[in-house]
Write a protein that holds these residues in place. Structure first.
Motif, PDB file in Angstrom:
ATOM      1  N   ASP A  62       1.234  -1.010   0.010  1.00  0.00           N
ATOM      2  CA  ASP A  62       0.299  -0.531  -0.451  1.00  0.00           C
ATOM      3  C   ASP A  62       1.011   0.862   0.171  1.00  0.00           C
ATOM      4  N   ARG A  63       0.231   1.956  -1.308  1.00  0.00           N
ATOM      5  CA  ARG A  63       1.193   3.269  -0.976  1.00  0.00           C
ATOM      6  C   ARG A  63       0.551   5.202  -0.604  1.00  0.00           C
ATOM      7  N   LYS A  64       0.503   5.686  -0.793  1.00  0.00           N
ATOM      8  CA  LYS A  64      -0.110   7.393  -0.541  1.00  0.00           C
ATOM      9  C   LYS A  64       0.395   7.923  -1.503  1.00  0.00           C
ATOM     10  N   HIS A  65      -0.157   6.638  -3.011  1.00  0.00           N
ATOM     11  CA  HIS A  65       0.135   7.664  -4.253  1.00  0.00           C
ATOM     12  C   HIS A  65      -0.405   6.497  -5.199  1.00  0.00           C
ATOM     13  N   PRO A  66      -1.394   6.760  -5.907  1.00  0.00           N
ATOM     14  CA  PRO A  66      -1.336   5.575  -7.078  1.00  0.00           C
ATOM     15  C   PRO A  66       0.092   5.229  -8.005  1.00  0.00           C
ATOM     16  N   VAL A 182       5.433  14.828  -8.185  1.00  0.00           N
ATOM     17  CA  VAL A 182       3.790  14.892  -8.723  1.00  0.00           C
ATOM     18  C   VAL A 182       3.056  14.143  -7.607  1.00  0.00           C
ATOM     19  N   ALA A 183       3.523  13.124  -7.716  1.00  0.00           N
ATOM     20  CA  ALA A 183       2.945  12.310  -6.336  1.00  0.00           C
ATOM     21  C   ALA A 183       2.474  12.870  -4.851  1.00  0.00           C
ATOM     22  N   LYS A 184       2.875  13.763  -4.552  1.00  0.00           N
ATOM     23  CA  LYS A 184       2.416  14.329  -3.417  1.00  0.00           C
ATOM     24  C   LYS A 184       1.122  15.151  -3.824  1.00  0.00           C
ATOM     25  N   ALA A 185       0.928  15.604  -4.956  1.00  0.00           N
ATOM     26  CA  ALA A 185      -0.700  16.863  -5.405  1.00  0.00           C
ATOM     27  C   ALA A 185      -1.306  15.408  -5.792  1.00  0.00           C
ATOM     28  N   ALA A 186      -1.071  13.884  -5.687  1.00  0.00           N
ATOM     29  CA  ALA A 186      -1.805  12.784  -6.796  1.00  0.00           C
ATOM     30  C   ALA A 186      -2.343  11.938  -4.836  1.00  0.00           C
ATOM     31  N   LYS A 187      -2.301  12.388  -4.056  1.00  0.00           N
ATOM     32  CA  LYS A 187      -2.898  11.942  -3.088  1.00  0.00           C
ATOM     33  C   LYS A 187      -3.896  10.823  -3.391  1.00  0.00           C
TER      34      LYS A 187
END
Length: 334
Positions: A62-66, A182-187
């Protein structure tokens, strides 16, 4: 007197019985230790959705990003491509002029520099939807954006957090992405995506036939592979030295190609890969080639492989998928 003594004795015995039955000083079964021969049932290790590889004991996928899918140019103008070695999975797709573009999947690692980032296509809907992937792109034609919006595919384009131009590169091949930003904005809520392929082991595969070299022709572009040192190596890659994607498996799918309905700035019709339905497939692993068929139920369906003897699974590891046009492409191997 005898009756009185009997009553007293009876009362004393009753009080002793009640005291012995009292639970005030006893512990319940929750603190009981297991029998010496008993062992706790081991928990199955979690696996990465894009490779099928196991994580260390107790670790979660599990990750906090897609899943982030970077569209990377695949012409000589892209050299050097950056970040491919950190990718989990790569899909090569046809674009206009018989050239190709890469849809590069990242989940287990998010490198700080990936690129050069180019535009997306409607073909990407069927490529990223099975894992709810979010696109990392320089942009797209208005028709493409409308199609992706309709399909519910999210994307991060130039101007978004984590995407910037590199002044040392020539435009339009100079958009680079910091996927951590990018991942920070795609949580998204922490949840493991579905497996992209059905994962298995090499021991489960049919014997197949020799497949140590592969030539996948898309038209104007041909991708060449050789099985060397336990991996399939792209012989004409544009990746930076030491940053190549070393594939454990190469999966070729012969797919239908349609017309996206518009032309690129040079006037070339834009093709659209139809990654759904059924078609021919060849799975290459450990220097062997297994001919099969694929089935994909809709654009968001999972790719399923089978032979006449039944279903087969892709051995866990890094996989490169070639979406070769069924009507104009060609695949040879030996």
């Amino acid at each position: 007197m005898r009756s009185m003594r009997s009553a007293v004795v009876a009362a004393v015995l009753a009080s002793l019985v009640l005291a012995g039955c009292g639970g005030g000083d006893e512990k319940d079964g929750s603190d009981a230790k297991p029998e010496s021969g008993e062992k706790a049932t081991p928990q199955e290790p979690d696996t990465w959705p894009l490779t099928g590889l196991e994580l260390a004991d107790g670790k979660s996928a599990d990750r906090k990003h897609p899943v982030l899918v970077a569209k990377i140019d695949n012409t000589s103008s892209s050299a050097p491509q950056v970040g491919l070695s950190k990718a989990d999975l790569v899909v090569e797709e046809l674009v206009e002029g018989g050239l190709t573009r890469l849809a590069v999947f990242f989940y287990s690692q998010l490198p700080k520099q990936v690129g050069p980032i180019r535009s997306m296509r409607a073909s990407d809907i069927g490529i990223v939807s099975p894992v709810d992937g979010q696109m990392v792109t320089s942009g797209a034609a208005a028709q493409t954006i409308a199609r992706l919006d309709q399909a519910g595919v999210k994307f991060h384009q130039e101007g978004s957090a984590g995407l910037a131009r590199d002044s040392s590169r020539r435009a339009p091949y100079n958009v680079m992405a910091d996927l951590a930003e990018v991942a920070k904005a795609a949580k998204v809520p922490s949840a493991r995506p579905d497996d992209y392929l059905q994962w298995g082991t090499a021991a489960e595969l049919p014997k197949g036939q020799p497949g140590t070299t592969i030539t996948a022709s898309f038209g104007s572009h041909t991708t060449n592979w050789a099985f060397e040192g336990g991996s399939y190596r792209n012989q004409n890659t544009y990746a930076a030295d030491g940053d190549e994607f070393l594939a454990d498996s190469v999966l070729v799918l012969k797919v239908k190609i349609g017309d996206a309905g518009y032309r690129d700035p040079a006037g070339n019709p834009v093709p659209e890969t139809k990654l759904e339905g059924t078609g021919q497939a060849i799975l290459f692993h450990k220097g062997r080639a297994i001919r099969a068929t694929f089935e994909k139920d809709g654009l968001d369906g999972t790719i399923l492989l089978s032979t006449k003897k039944g279903s087969i699974k892709v051995p866990a590891g890094k996989t490169w998928i070639e979406l070769v046009p069924a009507d104009r492409g060609e695949v040879t191997f030996n």
